[in-house]
Design an enzyme around this catalytic site. Structure first.
Site: not given
Length: 213
Positions: A55-57, A59, A159
């Site tokens: 996952l993105d940092r 998120t 996003r």
């Protein structure tokens, strides 16, 4: 470091474990000094931990790691073949009504790293279903809680797609306006539900992670 597992473990068996990733922590080590990550912390506790997805940092939410090569390969294949079911929740700027599908490719923007952008000419699809759940205000600003179901798994897909729709995710330091970034002190995107088949039994497993915003 073992307290990290105590606080964030959702499920564990012989082949894999499911973790609640907090916002602001990398899934895997980054470049340079960015060594701290979920994977780094887990390997210190359980050396057999293997990466499956990320996952993105910024998120938060459900993240799965393998504990055996078999578990890693079987679950990773399900992600690659779109056999997993993923549901996210987000809070977006503005008053969004109803539901719909965003079908437009998302690609890396080499002129503005690390940003991504929509590119209708690209051949790889990016597909997101969205559904408005609730309307409320943050400090007098209208926002909408939405359920997001990504069918594909492109980087920054949710996003970029919400920005493309005209309703950026609140707190998104890459794609929201400077004002919208200040409404809450975190990116309001959370991996809330995940379903996949058990790597040995084939049984469908479903996991939930409470939304923190």
């Amino acid at each position: 470091m073992s307290h990290f597992l105590t606080e964030h473990l959702i499920h564990r068996d012989e082949d894999f474990m499911v973790i609640h990733k907090p916002a602001g922590l990398l899934s895997v080590p980054g470049k340079g000094d960015l060594h701290d990550s979920v994977l780094t912390r887990l390997v210190e506790i359980e050396p057999n931990t293997l990466l499956i997805h990320r996952l993105d940092r910024d998120t938060s939410g459900i993240l799965v790691f393998g504990l055996t090569k078999h578990g890693q390969s079987q679950i990773a294949r399900q992600f690659q073949d779109r056999q997993t079911a993923k549901i996210y929740q987000a809070v977006v700027a503005g008053h969004l009504v109803g539901e719909g599908t965003i079908d437009i490719p998302v690609v890396y923007d080499p002129t503005r790293p690390p940003l991504h952008m929509v590119d209708p000419s690209h051949t790889k699809p990016a597909l997101t279903h969205w559904q408005a759940i609730e309307h409320f205000e943050i400090n007098g600003n209208a926002v909408t809680r939405v359920k997001l179901t990504p069918i594909t798994g492109r980087s920054h897909q949710l996003r970029v797609h919400m920005q493309y729709l005209g309703h950026p995710i609140v707190g998104d330091t890459l794609y929201a306006t400077p004002e919208q970034q200040q409404w809450l002190a975190r990116l309001c995107l959370h991996a809330a539900q995940l379903s996949f088949s058990h790597p040995r039994t084939g049984q469908t497993l479903s996991f939930d992670c409470a939304v923190p915003f």
